[in-house]
Design a protein around this motif. Structure first.
Motif, mmCIF file in Angstrom:
data_model
loop_
_atom_site.group_PDB
_atom_site.id
_atom_site.type_symbol
_atom_site.label_atom_id
_atom_site.label_comp_id
_atom_site.label_asym_id
_atom_site.label_seq_id
_atom_site.Cartn_x
_atom_site.Cartn_y
_atom_site.Cartn_z
ATOM 1 N N ALA A 198 -37.028 -5.540 -19.180
ATOM 2 C CA ALA A 198 -38.133 -6.510 -19.174
ATOM 3 C C ALA A 198 -37.760 -7.761 -19.952
ATOM 4 N N LYS A 199 -37.156 -7.583 -21.106
ATOM 5 C CA LYS A 199 -36.760 -8.736 -21.920
ATOM 6 C C LYS A 199 -35.690 -9.566 -21.199
ATOM 7 N N SER A 200 -34.759 -8.892 -20.553
ATOM 8 C CA SER A 200 -33.711 -9.607 -19.827
ATOM 9 C C SER A 200 -34.303 -10.417 -18.683
ATOM 10 N N LYS A 201 -35.276 -9.834 -17.964
ATOM 11 C CA LYS A 201 -35.932 -10.567 -16.873
ATOM 12 C C LYS A 201 -36.666 -11.783 -17.401
ATOM 13 N N THR A 202 -37.374 -11.596 -18.503
ATOM 14 C CA THR A 202 -38.106 -12.712 -19.098
ATOM 15 C C THR A 202 -37.148 -13.809 -19.539
ATOM 16 N N LEU A 203 -36.033 -13.392 -20.120
ATOM 17 C CA LEU A 203 -35.031 -14.359 -20.559
ATOM 18 C C LEU A 203 -34.453 -15.112 -19.364
ATOM 19 N N ASP A 204 -34.184 -14.402 -18.279
ATOM 20 C CA ASP A 204 -33.687 -15.052 -17.071
ATOM 21 C C ASP A 204 -34.698 -16.045 -16.512
ATOM 22 N N GLU A 205 -35.973 -15.638 -16.515
ATOM 23 C CA GLU A 205 -37.022 -16.537 -16.031
ATOM 24 C C GLU A 205 -37.101 -17.793 -16.889
ATOM 25 N N LEU A 206 -36.992 -17.610 -18.194
ATOM 26 C CA LEU A 206 -37.035 -18.769 -19.082
ATOM 27 C C LEU A 206 -35.829 -19.684 -18.871
ATOM 28 N N LYS A 207 -34.674 -19.087 -18.651
ATOM 29 C CA LYS A 207 -33.487 -19.895 -18.386
ATOM 30 C C LYS A 207 -33.645 -20.674 -17.089
ATOM 31 N N GLN A 208 -34.193 -20.009 -16.045
ATOM 32 C CA GLN A 208 -34.420 -20.693 -14.781
ATOM 33 C C GLN A 208 -35.450 -21.804 -14.945
ATOM 34 N N SER A 209 -36.473 -21.510 -15.696
ATOM 35 C CA SER A 209 -37.501 -22.513 -15.956
ATOM 36 C C SER A 209 -36.915 -23.693 -16.708
ATOM 37 N N LEU A 210 -36.078 -23.400 -17.676
ATOM 38 C CA LEU A 210 -35.433 -24.457 -18.441
ATOM 39 C C LEU A 210 -34.516 -25.280 -17.547
ATOM 40 N N ALA A 211 -33.790 -24.596 -16.644
ATOM 41 C CA ALA A 211 -32.898 -25.307 -15.738
ATOM 42 C C ALA A 211 -33.687 -26.193 -14.783
ATOM 43 N N SER A 212 -34.798 -25.680 -14.267
ATOM 44 C CA SER A 212 -35.595 -26.483 -13.338
ATOM 45 C C SER A 212 -36.325 -27.608 -14.057
ATOM 46 N N ASN A 213 -36.714 -27.378 -15.279
ATOM 47 C CA ASN A 213 -37.394 -28.416 -16.053
ATOM 48 C C ASN A 213 -36.406 -29.333 -16.753
ATOM 49 N N GLY A 214 -35.159 -28.944 -16.722
ATOM 50 C CA GLY A 214 -34.145 -29.751 -17.402
ATOM 51 C C GLY A 214 -33.987 -31.117 -16.763
ATOM 52 N N SER A 215 -34.214 -31.187 -15.476
ATOM 53 C CA SER A 215 -34.086 -32.475 -14.802
ATOM 54 C C SER A 215 -35.241 -33.396 -15.180
ATOM 55 N N ALA A 216 -36.391 -32.821 -15.445
ATOM 56 C CA ALA A 216 -37.543 -33.629 -15.852
ATOM 57 C C ALA A 216 -37.401 -33.976 -17.325
ATOM 58 N N GLU A 217 -37.986 -35.042 -17.690
ATOM 59 C CA GLU A 217 -37.937 -35.465 -19.089
ATOM 60 C C GLU A 217 -38.785 -34.525 -19.937
ATOM 61 N N GLN A 218 -38.197 -34.012 -21.008
ATOM 62 C CA GLN A 218 -38.939 -33.173 -21.950
ATOM 63 C C GLN A 218 -38.828 -33.797 -23.327
ATOM 64 N N THR A 219 -39.856 -33.588 -24.070
ATOM 65 C CA THR A 219 -39.827 -34.114 -25.431
ATOM 66 C C THR A 219 -38.907 -33.225 -26.264
ATOM 67 N N PRO A 220 -38.301 -33.788 -27.277
ATOM 68 C CA PRO A 220 -37.435 -32.980 -28.148
ATOM 69 C C PRO A 220 -38.192 -31.806 -28.789
ATOM 70 N N GLU A 221 -39.469 -31.998 -29.052
ATOM 71 C CA GLU A 221 -40.256 -30.914 -29.645
ATOM 72 C C GLU A 221 -40.392 -29.745 -28.674
ATOM 73 N N ALA A 222 -40.632 -30.057 -27.400
ATOM 74 C CA ALA A 222 -40.766 -29.007 -26.391
ATOM 75 C C ALA A 222 -39.439 -28.270 -26.220
ATOM 76 N N GLN A 223 -38.356 -29.033 -26.224
ATOM 77 C CA GLN A 223 -37.037 -28.415 -26.106
ATOM 78 C C GLN A 223 -36.755 -27.529 -27.319
ATOM 79 N N SER A 224 -37.111 -27.989 -28.482
ATOM 80 C CA SER A 224 -36.923 -27.194 -29.702
ATOM 81 C C SER A 224 -37.701 -25.892 -29.650
ATOM 82 N N LEU A 225 -38.962 -25.980 -29.213
ATOM 83 C CA LEU A 225 -39.773 -24.771 -29.106
ATOM 84 C C LEU A 225 -39.173 -23.798 -28.102
#
Length: 109
Positions: free
Chosen positions: A8-35
């Protein structure tokens, strides 16, 4: 149980990585990236701890199986010896018959 949690943790981590990759193209604030980075690090630490627990549990189980194997071998050897002794000690049918015993008594007299 640990395997399910780890999966379950690995799946969640993969989802977060995918989310980060898809949101990586969009502008994110440094605070959001830090969190997000802090959250990912926390999840990684949790997974590392669960893996350590799983390893410790598996080592304990393997040690118990080693002890079982040793005890099983010893009991098997004793059982084989016991059966051999029983087989060697039981009288043959000739020796056990009443007539054979009478003959032995007469021979001894």
């Amino acid at each position: 149980e640990l395997e399910n949690q780890l999966t379950a943790k690995s799946k969640t981590l993969d989802e977060l990585k995918q989310s980060l990759a898809s949101n990586g193209s969009a502008e994110q604030t440094p605070e959001a990236q830090s969190l997000r980075i802090a959250e990912l690090c926390e999840m990684k630490d949790s997974i590392v701890n669960q893996v350590a627990q799983l390893k410790a549990s598996m080592e304990s189980i393997l040690e118990q199986w080693r002890a079982y194997d040793e005890i099983y071998a010893a009991v098997s050897l004793m059982t084989t010896r016991y059966l051999y002794c029983i087989d060697q000690c039981k009288p043959s049918e000739e020796e056990a018959s009443l007539e054979a015993l009478k003959k032995q008594v007469k021979t001894l007299q």
